[in-house]
Motif scaffolding. Structure first.
Motif, PDB file in Angstrom:
ATOM      1  N   ALA A  28       0.843  -1.206   0.000  1.00 27.21           N
ATOM      2  CA  ALA A  28       0.000   0.000   0.000  1.00 27.21           C
ATOM      3  C   ALA A  28       0.873   1.250   0.000  1.00 27.21           C
ATOM      4  O   ALA A  28       1.894   1.306   0.710  1.00 27.21           O
ATOM      5  N   HIS A  29       0.479   2.230  -0.786  1.00 22.55           N
ATOM      6  CA  HIS A  29       1.191   3.520  -0.788  1.00 22.55           C
ATOM      7  C   HIS A  29       0.730   4.352   0.411  1.00 22.55           C
ATOM      8  O   HIS A  29      -0.393   4.180   0.902  1.00 22.55           O
ATOM      9  N   TYR A  30       1.613   5.267   0.854  1.00 22.73           N
ATOM     10  CA  TYR A  30       1.293   6.128   2.001  1.00 22.73           C
ATOM     11  C   TYR A  30       0.046   6.993   1.778  1.00 22.73           C
ATOM     12  O   TYR A  30      -0.487   7.542   2.729  1.00 22.73           O
ATOM     13  N   TYR A  31      -0.359   7.179   0.538  1.00 27.23           N
ATOM     14  CA  TYR A  31      -1.521   8.039   0.281  1.00 27.23           C
ATOM     15  C   TYR A  31      -2.852   7.291   0.385  1.00 27.23           C
ATOM     16  O   TYR A  31      -3.907   7.896   0.255  1.00 27.23           O
ATOM     17  N   THR A  32      -2.800   5.955   0.582  1.00 30.71           N
ATOM     18  CA  THR A  32      -4.069   5.223   0.673  1.00 30.71           C
ATOM     19  C   THR A  32      -4.718   5.477   2.040  1.00 30.71           C
ATOM     20  O   THR A  32      -4.087   6.014   2.955  1.00 30.71           O
ATOM     21  N   GLY A  44       4.675   2.018   1.779  1.00 31.67           N
ATOM     22  CA  GLY A  44       5.909   2.699   1.387  1.00 31.67           C
ATOM     23  C   GLY A  44       5.722   3.708   0.286  1.00 31.67           C
ATOM     24  O   GLY A  44       4.592   3.962  -0.160  1.00 31.67           O
ATOM     25  N   ASP A  45       6.844   4.288  -0.142  1.00 28.45           N
ATOM     26  CA  ASP A  45       6.805   5.176  -1.312  1.00 28.45           C
ATOM     27  C   ASP A  45       7.006   4.323  -2.560  1.00 28.45           C
ATOM     28  O   ASP A  45       7.163   3.093  -2.475  1.00 28.45           O
ATOM     29  N   SER A  46       7.007   4.957  -3.717  1.00 29.08           N
ATOM     30  CA  SER A  46       7.019   4.197  -4.979  1.00 29.08           C
ATOM     31  C   SER A  46       8.237   3.281  -5.074  1.00 29.08           C
ATOM     32  O   SER A  46       8.121   2.148  -5.534  1.00 29.08           O
ATOM     33  N   LEU A  47       9.394   3.771  -4.645  1.00 34.80           N
ATOM     34  CA  LEU A  47      10.606   2.953  -4.770  1.00 34.80           C
ATOM     35  C   LEU A  47      10.558   1.769  -3.804  1.00 34.80           C
ATOM     36  O   LEU A  47      10.836   0.627  -4.193  1.00 34.80           O
ATOM     37  N   ILE A 118       8.656   7.028 -12.625  1.00 33.53           N
ATOM     38  CA  ILE A 118       7.883   5.781 -12.535  1.00 33.53           C
ATOM     39  C   ILE A 118       6.378   6.039 -12.713  1.00 33.53           C
ATOM     40  O   ILE A 118       5.633   5.141 -13.104  1.00 33.53           O
ATOM     41  N   ASN A 119       5.954   7.284 -12.449  1.00 37.83           N
ATOM     42  CA  ASN A 119       4.546   7.666 -12.669  1.00 37.83           C
ATOM     43  C   ASN A 119       4.304   7.808 -14.180  1.00 37.83           C
ATOM     44  O   ASN A 119       4.135   8.895 -14.720  1.00 37.83           O
ATOM     45  N   SER A 120       4.328   6.681 -14.869  1.00 41.40           N
ATOM     46  CA  SER A 120       4.133   6.660 -16.322  1.00 41.40           C
ATOM     47  C   SER A 120       3.648   5.268 -16.712  1.00 41.40           C
ATOM     48  O   SER A 120       3.803   4.308 -15.943  1.00 41.40           O
ATOM     49  N   THR A 133      12.320   7.302  -9.521  1.00 39.23           N
ATOM     50  CA  THR A 133      11.213   7.713  -8.650  1.00 39.23           C
ATOM     51  C   THR A 133      11.612   9.054  -8.026  1.00 39.23           C
ATOM     52  O   THR A 133      12.739   9.529  -8.238  1.00 39.23           O
ATOM     53  N   SER A 134      10.736   9.592  -7.196  1.00 38.08           N
ATOM     54  CA  SER A 134      11.084  10.884  -6.588  1.00 38.08           C
ATOM     55  C   SER A 134      12.234  10.721  -5.595  1.00 38.08           C
ATOM     56  O   SER A 134      12.918  11.685  -5.275  1.00 38.08           O
ATOM     57  N   SER A 135      12.453   9.494  -5.095  1.00 36.52           N
ATOM     58  CA  SER A 135      13.528   9.339  -4.111  1.00 36.52           C
ATOM     59  C   SER A 135      14.894   9.100  -4.746  1.00 36.52           C
ATOM     60  O   SER A 135      15.911   9.231  -4.069  1.00 36.52           O
ATOM     61  N   VAL A 179      -2.376  17.407  -7.756  1.00 37.64           N
ATOM     62  CA  VAL A 179      -2.378  17.533  -6.291  1.00 37.64           C
ATOM     63  C   VAL A 179      -1.239  18.458  -5.845  1.00 37.64           C
ATOM     64  O   VAL A 179      -1.449  19.383  -5.052  1.00 37.64           O
ATOM     65  N   HIS A 180      -0.049  18.226  -6.363  1.00 40.53           N
ATOM     66  CA  HIS A 180       1.132  18.976  -5.912  1.00 40.53           C
ATOM     67  C   HIS A 180       1.294  20.311  -6.619  1.00 40.53           C
ATOM     68  O   HIS A 180       1.822  21.270  -6.035  1.00 40.53           O
ATOM     69  N   ASP A 181       0.868  20.368  -7.878  1.00 38.60           N
ATOM     70  CA  ASP A 181       1.085  21.591  -8.657  1.00 38.60           C
ATOM     71  C   ASP A 181       0.211  22.745  -8.154  1.00 38.60           C
ATOM     72  O   ASP A 181       0.456  23.898  -8.497  1.00 38.60           O
ATOM     73  N   ALA A 202       8.270  19.496   1.711  1.00 39.70           N
ATOM     74  CA  ALA A 202       7.494  19.409   0.467  1.00 39.70           C
ATOM     75  C   ALA A 202       7.994  18.276  -0.426  1.00 39.70           C
ATOM     76  O   ALA A 202       9.178  17.908  -0.407  1.00 39.70           O
ATOM     77  N   HIS A 203       7.075  17.750  -1.216  1.00 41.25           N
ATOM     78  CA  HIS A 203       7.392  16.708  -2.207  1.00 41.25           C
ATOM     79  C   HIS A 203       7.897  17.403  -3.476  1.00 41.25           C
ATOM     80  O   HIS A 203       7.382  18.473  -3.839  1.00 41.25           O
ATOM     81  N   PRO A 204       8.886  16.795  -4.177  1.00 38.75           N
ATOM     82  CA  PRO A 204       9.443  17.487  -5.352  1.00 38.75           C
ATOM     83  C   PRO A 204       8.502  17.596  -6.553  1.00 38.75           C
ATOM     84  O   PRO A 204       8.898  18.168  -7.577  1.00 38.75           O
ATOM     85  N   GLU A 205       7.276  17.089  -6.442  1.00 43.31           N
ATOM     86  CA  GLU A 205       6.296  17.338  -7.510  1.00 43.31           C
ATOM     87  C   GLU A 205       5.656  18.723  -7.364  1.00 43.31           C
ATOM     88  O   GLU A 205       4.845  19.125  -8.195  1.00 43.31           O
ATOM     89  N   CYS A 206       6.012  19.449  -6.269  1.00 37.94           N
ATOM     90  CA  CYS A 206       5.494  20.819  -6.114  1.00 37.94           C
ATOM     91  C   CYS A 206       6.277  21.765  -7.024  1.00 37.94           C
ATOM     92  O   CYS A 206       7.393  21.458  -7.455  1.00 37.94           O
ATOM     93  N   GLY A 218      11.620  16.031  -0.383  1.00 33.48           N
ATOM     94  CA  GLY A 218      11.902  14.601  -0.569  1.00 33.48           C
ATOM     95  C   GLY A 218      10.663  13.809  -0.935  1.00 33.48           C
ATOM     96  O   GLY A 218       9.527  14.316  -0.879  1.00 33.48           O
ATOM     97  N   SER A 219      10.900  12.549  -1.305  1.00 35.72           N
ATOM     98  CA  SER A 219       9.800  11.619  -1.607  1.00 35.72           C
ATOM     99  C   SER A 219       8.968  11.422  -0.339  1.00 35.72           C
ATOM    100  O   SER A 219       9.394  11.826   0.754  1.00 35.72           O
ATOM    101  N   THR A 220       7.863  10.739  -0.457  1.00 34.30           N
ATOM    102  CA  THR A 220       7.032  10.524   0.733  1.00 34.30           C
ATOM    103  C   THR A 220       7.831   9.792   1.817  1.00 34.30           C
ATOM    104  O   THR A 220       7.754  10.148   2.989  1.00 34.30           O
ATOM    105  N   GLY A 221       8.628   8.801   1.406  1.00 38.45           N
ATOM    106  CA  GLY A 221       9.446   8.066   2.384  1.00 38.45           C
ATOM    107  C   GLY A 221      10.468   8.975   3.051  1.00 38.45           C
ATOM    108  O   GLY A 221      10.683   8.902   4.267  1.00 38.45           O
TER     109      GLY A 221
END
Ligand code: 13P
Ligand code: SF4
Length: 313
Positions: A28-32, A44-47, A118-120, A133-135, A179-181, A202-206, A218-221
């Protein structure tokens, strides 16, 4: 079949029974939602989730997250059954990069190395040299010789962040996460003024206008690790608020405040991540569907850049 109103406890028990029967691993991802995080084997995070999927000895992987995450698990495990509570839960950032348009984009820069987030989709991964990934994006880009041209897709904010950190140019695909933008510095600054001494993470998607003011990016992790280690007792967090559940669990004495947004901006919740409800998780294990399947030739082509990422990070 589940009767409506089944309690969380009964659902957890049934999920645990099914996990045993099927020799399944639940990721499960941390956003669930918290009820799903609470029954997962790995949150965890994506990685971290890709690594868990790569190394599992389970026969079945149940992935609570968005489509590209379960698809990546299926690419890493072509012989395993991969289930997802709701296979309509896509990631709009991943969807912002259709493969036909991406092939045309690549033709404009035929000598460039292609690094994709990886978000692709699997189609985009198959068109890529390395996934990240973001990490690990910064670490991966830093290993590419500085005279090599790089296409970075699909997240322009993560790409801009890495470019600034490494002081090197990349050719960016113009995608972003809704969400981040949507965070804006002027709104977050007001919140920081109300909480003197708070740290802002902040997450680097901002956007860059937000990231330049962050005490930590950093990544969520990585955000989670920082939140545990920092002596600060109040943190303002610019990422999907699902992460606050684990932050509060690990640091019950700290105060976590979701970074605010303008009332005209879309909500900070990733609605796609919330589609993996506990009921749907249980049902997908009962019914053994929806299954996530990837065409074998496509899966093989998409696996190469994922493996490169795992080797390089
Ligand atoms: P992480 O790499 O931090 O898990 O990010 C995934 C994601 O979808 C962020 O929006
Ligand atoms: Fe995609 Fe953004 Fe949701 Fe992450 S938070 S899954 S990038 S839409």
């Amino acid at each position: 079949m589940l009767s409506p109103g089944t309690s969380v406890q009964a659902l957890h028990e049934r999920v645990r029974e099914l996990r045993e029967e099927m020799n399944a691993m639940i990721l499960a991802h941390y956003y669930t939602v918290p009820e799903v995080q609470n029954v997962a084997d790995v949150v965890g995070d994506s990685l971290a989730l890709a690594r868990a999927a790569e190394s599992t000895g389970a026969d079945v992987i149940v992935f609570a997250g968005v489509y590209f995450m379960a698809e990546t698990a299926a690419i890493l495990n072509p012989d395993k059954l991969v289930l997802m509570p709701d296979n309509r839960a896509g990631c709009p950032l991943a969807d912002s990069c259709p493969v036909d348009e991406f092939r045309e984009f690549k033709k404009l820069h035929p000598d460039a190395l292609v690094i994709t987030y990886i978000n692709s989709s699997a189609d985009i991964k198959a068109e890529s040299d390395i996934v990240c990934t973001s990490s690990n994006a910064e670490r991966i880009v830093s290993q590419i010789p500085s005279d090599r041209k790089i296409i970075f897709a699909p997240d322009r904010n993560l790409g801009t962040y890495v470019m600034k950190k490494l002081n090197r140019e990349m050719i960016l695909w113009e995608g972003c996460c809704y969400v981040h933008d949507a965070y804006r510095w002027e709104i977050i600054r007001e919140s920081l003024e109300e909480h003197p001494g708070a740290k802002f993470i902040a997450h680097p998607e901002c956007r860059d206008e937000v990231l330049v003011h962050a005490d930590f990016v950093g990544s969520t992790g990585a955000l989670l690790d920082y939140s545990e280690k920092t002596p600060a007792s109040v943190l303002i967090v610019a990422t999907e608020p699902g992460i606050l559940y684990e932050m509060e669990k690990r640091s019950p004495d700290k105060i976590f405040i979701p970074a605010p947004k303008d009332s005209s901006s879309p909500s900070s919740v990733c609605t796609q991540m919330k589609q993996s409800t506990l009921e749907k998780l249980c049902e997908c294990m009962e019914l053994r569907r929806p299954r996530i399947e990837v065409d074998p030739a496509l899966g093989e082509a998409a696996l190469r850049p994922i493996r490169r990422m795992l080797e390089m990070s």
